[in-house]
Write a protein that holds these residues in place. Structure first.
Motif, PDB file in Angstrom:
ATOM      1  N   MET A   1     -10.522  36.218  20.669  1.00 29.41           N
ATOM      2  CA  MET A   1      -9.084  36.218  20.975  1.00 29.41           C
ATOM      3  C   MET A   1      -8.806  37.201  22.101  1.00 29.41           C
ATOM      4  SD  MET A   1      -5.944  37.207  18.417  1.00 29.41           S
ATOM      5  CE  MET A   1      -4.323  37.527  19.085  1.00 29.41           C
ATOM      6  N   SER A   2      -7.915  36.846  23.014  1.00 31.29           N
ATOM      7  CA  SER A   2      -7.563  37.740  24.105  1.00 31.29           C
ATOM      8  C   SER A   2      -6.971  39.030  23.553  1.00 31.29           C
ATOM      9  CB  SER A   2      -6.543  37.077  25.038  1.00 31.29           C
ATOM     10  OG  SER A   2      -7.103  35.940  25.643  1.00 31.29           O
ATOM     11  N   GLU A   3      -7.345  40.147  24.162  1.00 29.40           N
ATOM     12  CA  GLU A   3      -6.854  41.434  23.691  1.00 29.40           C
ATOM     13  C   GLU A   3      -5.358  41.553  23.904  1.00 29.40           C
ATOM     14  OE1 GLU A   3      -7.669  46.207  24.438  1.00 29.40           O
ATOM     15  OE2 GLU A   3      -8.602  44.679  25.702  1.00 29.40           O
ATOM     16  N   LEU A  82       6.523  26.120  31.549  1.00 25.23           N
ATOM     17  CA  LEU A  82       5.400  26.974  31.200  1.00 25.23           C
ATOM     18  C   LEU A  82       4.477  27.176  32.397  1.00 25.23           C
ATOM     19  CD1 LEU A  82       4.395  25.800  27.608  1.00 25.23           C
ATOM     20  CD2 LEU A  82       6.104  27.470  28.315  1.00 25.23           C
ATOM     21  N   ALA A  83       4.280  26.116  33.180  1.00 26.34           N
ATOM     22  CA  ALA A  83       3.419  26.228  34.360  1.00 26.34           C
ATOM     23  C   ALA A  83       4.000  27.206  35.367  1.00 26.34           C
ATOM     24  CB  ALA A  83       3.224  24.851  34.990  1.00 26.34           C
ATOM     25  N   SER A  84       5.313  27.187  35.541  1.00 26.14           N
ATOM     26  CA  SER A  84       5.957  28.100  36.467  1.00 26.14           C
ATOM     27  C   SER A  84       5.792  29.546  36.007  1.00 26.14           C
ATOM     28  CB  SER A  84       7.440  27.751  36.601  1.00 26.14           C
ATOM     29  OG  SER A  84       8.086  28.602  37.524  1.00 26.14           O
ATOM     30  N   ILE A  85       5.949  29.780  34.700  1.00 27.54           N
ATOM     31  CA  ILE A  85       5.763  31.125  34.158  1.00 27.54           C
ATOM     32  C   ILE A  85       4.315  31.559  34.319  1.00 27.54           C
ATOM     33  CG2 ILE A  85       5.871  32.533  32.063  1.00 27.54           C
ATOM     34  CD1 ILE A  85       8.175  30.723  31.132  1.00 27.54           C
ATOM     35  N   ALA A  86       3.390  30.631  34.063  1.00 26.66           N
ATOM     36  CA  ALA A  86       1.969  30.950  34.194  1.00 26.66           C
ATOM     37  C   ALA A  86       1.603  31.326  35.626  1.00 26.66           C
ATOM     38  CB  ALA A  86       1.128  29.757  33.740  1.00 26.66           C
ATOM     39  N   ILE A 125      -1.365  34.173  30.190  1.00 28.91           N
ATOM     40  CA  ILE A 125      -2.020  33.029  29.564  1.00 28.91           C
ATOM     41  C   ILE A 125      -3.132  33.483  28.622  1.00 28.91           C
ATOM     42  CG2 ILE A 125      -3.407  30.959  29.983  1.00 28.91           C
ATOM     43  CD1 ILE A 125      -2.049  30.615  32.624  1.00 28.91           C
ATOM     44  N   VAL A 126      -3.200  32.857  27.469  1.00 22.51           N
ATOM     45  CA  VAL A 126      -4.364  32.978  26.595  1.00 22.51           C
ATOM     46  C   VAL A 126      -5.294  31.836  26.995  1.00 22.51           C
ATOM     47  CG1 VAL A 126      -5.211  32.943  24.221  1.00 22.51           C
ATOM     48  CG2 VAL A 126      -2.956  33.922  24.727  1.00 22.51           C
ATOM     49  N   LEU A 159      -6.944  21.735  22.377  1.00 24.12           N
ATOM     50  CA  LEU A 159      -6.789  23.095  22.879  1.00 24.12           C
ATOM     51  C   LEU A 159      -6.639  23.112  24.394  1.00 24.12           C
ATOM     52  CD1 LEU A 159      -9.354  25.100  20.712  1.00 24.12           C
ATOM     53  CD2 LEU A 159      -6.873  25.090  20.505  1.00 24.12           C
ATOM     54  N   LYS A 160      -7.395  22.258  25.079  1.00 25.67           N
ATOM     55  CA  LYS A 160      -7.319  22.183  26.534  1.00 25.67           C
ATOM     56  C   LYS A 160      -5.944  21.711  26.983  1.00 25.67           C
ATOM     57  CE  LYS A 160      -9.549  20.062  30.562  1.00 25.67           C
ATOM     58  NZ  LYS A 160     -10.621  19.144  31.024  1.00 25.67           N
ATOM     59  N   ALA A 161      -5.323  20.845  26.205  1.00 29.31           N
ATOM     60  CA  ALA A 161      -4.022  20.286  26.571  1.00 29.31           C
ATOM     61  C   ALA A 161      -2.861  21.209  26.229  1.00 29.31           C
ATOM     62  CB  ALA A 161      -3.826  18.939  25.866  1.00 29.31           C
ATOM     63  N   THR A 162      -3.158  22.354  25.613  1.00 29.56           N
ATOM     64  CA  THR A 162      -2.107  23.270  25.162  1.00 29.56           C
ATOM     65  C   THR A 162      -2.191  24.594  25.917  1.00 29.56           C
ATOM     66  OG1 THR A 162      -2.260  22.293  22.948  1.00 29.56           O
ATOM     67  CG2 THR A 162      -1.070  24.377  23.155  1.00 29.56           C
ATOM     68  N   MET A 163      -1.011  25.084  26.352  1.00 31.73           N
ATOM     69  CA  MET A 163      -0.937  26.380  27.006  1.00 31.73           C
ATOM     70  C   MET A 163      -0.288  27.376  26.059  1.00 31.73           C
ATOM     71  SD  MET A 163       1.109  27.572  30.479  1.00 31.73           S
ATOM     72  CE  MET A 163       0.311  26.347  31.504  1.00 31.73           C
ATOM     73  N   PHE A 164      -0.903  28.547  25.939  1.00 30.11           N
ATOM     74  CA  PHE A 164      -0.356  29.636  25.154  1.00 30.11           C
ATOM     75  C   PHE A 164       0.004  30.778  26.099  1.00 30.11           C
ATOM     76  CE2 PHE A 164      -2.927  27.250  22.217  1.00 30.11           C
ATOM     77  CZ  PHE A 164      -2.259  27.317  21.005  1.00 30.11           C
ATOM     78  N   LEU A 165       1.225  31.294  25.967  1.00 29.75           N
ATOM     79  CA  LEU A 165       1.697  32.385  26.808  1.00 29.75           C
ATOM     80  C   LEU A 165       2.173  33.538  25.933  1.00 29.75           C
ATOM     81  CD1 LEU A 165       3.822  30.419  29.448  1.00 29.75           C
ATOM     82  CD2 LEU A 165       1.669  31.611  29.896  1.00 29.75           C
ATOM     83  N   GLY A 166       1.786  34.753  26.306  1.00 29.61           N
ATOM     84  CA  GLY A 166       2.238  35.945  25.596  1.00 29.61           C
ATOM     85  C   GLY A 166       3.089  36.814  26.499  1.00 29.61           C
TER      86      GLY A 166
END
Length: 224
Positions: A1-3, A82-86, A125-126, A159-166
């Motif tokens: 998991m990303s720190e 989400l892409a714009s934020i990423a 992005i995670v 998982l590839k089709a999903t973006m997770f943003l923190g």
């Protein structure tokens, strides 16, 4: 998991006040208390996320969850917001609980009792598969604790089709209203009812999927 890296001031009981997080209208209702902010976030399932896409404002409602001093959202990898934020666009996340309608003696003083949080920041992005799987679990477990151990977990393509943003909880403010209506002194003698009409979210009895497997009828989880 990303720190997950906490902001430098997490030892403080309150968030630092920034020029754009300082509540100007109704400052007596403002709070920067860390515990209060966490509670408002955790009690909600949906937040609204806004940013600027191709020069125009855009906003979506989406589910969220919190890990320490970071709030997470997810969606389709090709989602334009989400892409714009990423890609580095700053975002604003808003969460609101409506707790009641405040019925005053005058039209002007009608209001609402509520709890709200506004968060500013840039999303991170995670991008590793282990982190995506863990956040998939955290999302499902927020919806219904214990659910993750009963279902099929995401495959590589999902998982590839999903973006997770923190988003770091650093530039944050809360605003809360509670209590009675506040009328002008001369209006308290008016012959009209005044008070608060409470509002609550109530979960109903689960409804079976029309394609439910035989033997699982009526076994929907109702733990909330």
């Amino acid at each position: 998991m990303s720190e997950v890296i906490d902001p430098p001031n997490t030892s403080s009981s309150e968030y630092e006040v920034h020029p754009h997080t300082k509540v100007v209208r109704g400052p007596k209702r403002a709070s920067y208390d860390r515990e209060l902010v966490h509670g408002i976030i955790d009690d909600a399932l949906i937040c609204h996320v806004g940013t600027v896409v191709n020069g125009r404002p855009a906003m979506i409602p989406t589910a969220h969850w919190r890990v320490n001093e970071r709030i997470y959202i997810h969606g389709a990898s090709k989602n334009r917001i989400l892409a714009s934020i990423a890609e580095g666009a700053e975002a604003c996340l808003c969460i609101t609980h409506l707790d009641g309608l405040v019925m005053a003696r005058s039209a002007f003083h009608h209001s609402a009792n509520y709890r709200s949080v506004v968060i500013y920041g840039k999303g991170e992005i995670v991008d590793d598969e282990e982190g995506k799987m863990e956040h998939s679990r955290l999302f499902v477990e927020k919806l219904e604790p214990g659910r993750w151990g009963q279902i099929r977990v995401p495959n590589k393509q999902e998982l590839k089709a999903t973006m997770f943003l923190g988003f770091d909880l650093a530039e944050v403010s809360a605003k809360v209203r509670t209590g009675d209506p506040v009328d002008d002194d001369e209006d308290y003698d008016l012959d009209v009812w005044a008070g608060v009409i409470p509002c609550v979210t109530q979960w109903q009895t689960p409804i079976d999927d029309t394609k439910i497997k035989p033997g699982f009828e009526g076994k929907g989880i109702l733990s909330r």
